[in-house]
Design a protein around this motif. Structure first.
Motif: not given
Ligand SMILES: Nc1ncnc2c1ncn2[C@@H]1O[C@H](COP(=O)(O)OP(=O)(O)OP(=O)(O)O)[C@@H](O)[C@H]1O
Ligand SMILES: [Mg+2]
Lengths: 252, 241
Positions: A13-20, A37-46, A83-85, A156-158, A189-191
């Motif tokens: 959870q990020y302050s008011d937002f649940t990422a996973v 998962g689409p952009n922002g689904a929470g893959k990288s966060t996991t 992870i990511e870039s 993560d998106e290799p 991956s998105h592909l």
């Molecule tokens: N440090 C942070 N503070 C607040 N919100 C965050 C933070 N890091 C990620 N988020 C939010 O968590 C959500 C999930 O992000 P994440 O990077 O896991 O998505 P993703 O599935 O990897 O997306 P993508 O396919 O675009 O890489 C997003 O809505 C993002 O804005």
């Protein structure tokens, strides 16, 4: 079959937002697990939680029988990650970058050359990493993940930033890894057409929630049963996500 | 603690040339100053070393602190510039050890600068004045004292650099700290315990005011304090990430 990675109600959870949200994931040993998962689904966060780069708000996970955060150092020893870039020292050459990682992991010297050759960077080993093209940086990141032949790979998106030939090459490489040496791979991956060719198992994430987990053929059965299109993974994926978004009341 | 690994990371950053150049610059100051004002200096009725320190100490201390700030900024800039730090954090590596190794390298680089400064002062003393008894020992004590008094500022500045992703912010904070020190009244003992003030205290002056042990104690206390603070910061950052 045993699970290499298992999560129990994993939540971030990020302050008011649940990422996973309440994620129960099972990544089986020796398999390539596609994380969709689409952009922002929470893959990288996991994935970041698995590496201890960010701390779960709730729930727990186990990697190769080891608990987080108690065995963090031990877990990190067994994971190669991208992870990511890509992340690297721009003032060092590709070879020097891998040399740093090799020293930290305490590996034999020849591993650097092996890794460079595996990702096709050997020719450019003496070029500064900041002068690499995007695809070359991505390959360097991949080499950094593969270098110790770790039992677990988290990618993560290799293929991000690679050209079509590069994508094919890296996909073939990843595909071959579990046969070359015993490893388990979690790859996002998105592909989707790529994923279809690469993964044994898939899980689909939307807005931090797990919508499906299973083998590719189980996904097909599930899609047929639920009346989703099954011509290809992309169609299936898009309709599953769309349906879920509708259920959520059209909220994006 | 892997010092050699951290040293390798500094390749091509200009860190080593910067300190080499800095040492040469710092060494040139007493020599040029004495060469141009040789008569004025040699006519004073004080021991040579005292005259030289009186004329050059503030400038040398200022340069030392300035190198300290720049060095710390450079060391963490390479970690943040291309996000190498993220890769490092996902390797089995203790952030505390990396930090300690970096502090060690910076202290080593500063020791090098100080040594060259000491050589320069020694040259001036021998060339224009005469070296008294125990000259070498005295010189070592003076510059060793300086080095010990720099330790808290090194840790503090490294802490700042490790917290700011943008090098310009940490550089700005460092420069503000240096300027603050130059504005602060010099007579106030408490204010001279400020980590960035400590390196401006010279051993002979501290001797005269009987504060040698207070300064050493302040340096040790602050070193321990900042060390503990850094350990806490690492823990908190991990838990809040
Ligand atoms: N440090 C942070 N503070 C607040 N919100 C965050 C933070 N890091 C990620 N988020 C939010 O968590 C959500 C999930 O992000 P994440 O990077 O896991 O998505 P993703 O599935 O990897 O997306 P993508 O396919 O675009 O890489 C997003 O809505 C993002 O804005
Ligand atoms: Mg992502």
């Amino acid at each position: 079959m045993t699970n290499m990675i298992e999560t129990h109600h994993l939540t971030k959870q990020y302050s008011d937002f649940t990422a996973v949200s309440d994620l129960n994931l099972h990544i089986k040993k020796g398999r390539i697990h596609g994380f969709l998962g689409p952009n922002g689904a929470g893959k990288s966060t996991t994935m970041k939680m698995f590496l201890g780069l960010t701390k779960p708000t709730d729930g727990s996970f186990e990697i190769n029988g080891k608990m987080f955060p108690k065995d963090r150092q031990q877990i990190l020893r067994e994971i190669g990650s991208l992870i990511e870039s890509p992340a690297f020292y721009g003032n060092l050459t590709g070879e020097e970058n891998l040399e740093i990682i090799r020293k930290i992991l305490n590996l034999p010297k020849r591993f650097v050359k092996d890794a460079l050759e595996t990702v096709g960077l050997y020719e450019y080993r003496n070029r500064l990493a900041k002068k690499y093209s995007l695809g070359m940086k991505q390959r360097l990141g991949l080499a950094g993940a593969l270098i110790g032949k770790p039992p677990i790979l988290i990618l993560d998106e290799p293929t991000n930033g690679l050209d079509p030939a590069g994508i094919h090459e890296i996909r073939t490489l990843i595909r071959s890894l579990p046969q070359t040496y015993d490893c388990t791979i979690l790859v996002s991956s998105h592909l989707l057409s790529e994923m279809e060719l690469l993964a044994d198992d898939v899980s689909i994430l939307n807005h931090g929630r797990l919508l499906f987990e299973g083998t590719l053929s189980e996904l097909k059965q599930y899609a047929v049963h639920a009346g989703y299109p099954v011509e290809n993974l992309e169609e299936t994926f898009l309709s599953i996500i769309e349906e879920d978004n509708l259920k959520r009341g059209g909220k994006r | 603690m892997n010092v050699s690994l951290e040293m390798k990371k500094l390749k091509r950053t200009g860190f080593y040339p910067a300190f080499l150049f800095g040492a040469v610059l710092a060494a040139a100051i007493p020599i040029l100053q004495t060469a141009f004002r040789a008569e004025y200096f040699t006519n004073q009725l004080l021991p040579g070393l005292e005259i030289l320190l009186g004329a050059n100490w503030q400038m040398l201390a200022m340069l030392n602190v300035f190198f300290l700030v720049i060095g710390a900024c450079m060391m963490y800039h390479i970690e943040f510039a291309d996000r190498a730090i993220q890769k490092m954090e996902s390797l089995p590596l203790s952030a505390g050890r990396v930090f300690a190794a970096k502090c060690f390298i910076l202290l080593g680089a500063l020791l090098f600068v100080i040594l060259i400064e000491a050589v320069s002062i020694a040259f001036c003393t021998i060339h224009w004045f005469s070296a008294g008894q125990n000259f070498v020992q005295e010189l070592f004590q003076i510059f060793g004292f300086e080095w010990i008094l720099m330790v808290p500022a090194v840790i503090l500045m490294m802490m700042v650099a490790s917290l700011c992703r943008n090098m310009w912010i940490s550089l700005g904070i460092g420069v503000i700290c240096i300027f603050t020190v130059t504005i602060l009244p010099h007579e106030n003992l408490i204010l001279s315990f400020f980590p960035f003030s400590l390196p401006f205290q010279s051993l002979p002056d501290a001797h005269d005011s009987l504060h040698v042990s207070s300064y050493l104690a302040a340096s040790c206390t602050e070193t321990a304090l900042f060390g503990i603070l850094e350990a806490l910061i690492i823990r908190v950052r991990r838990n809040c990430a």
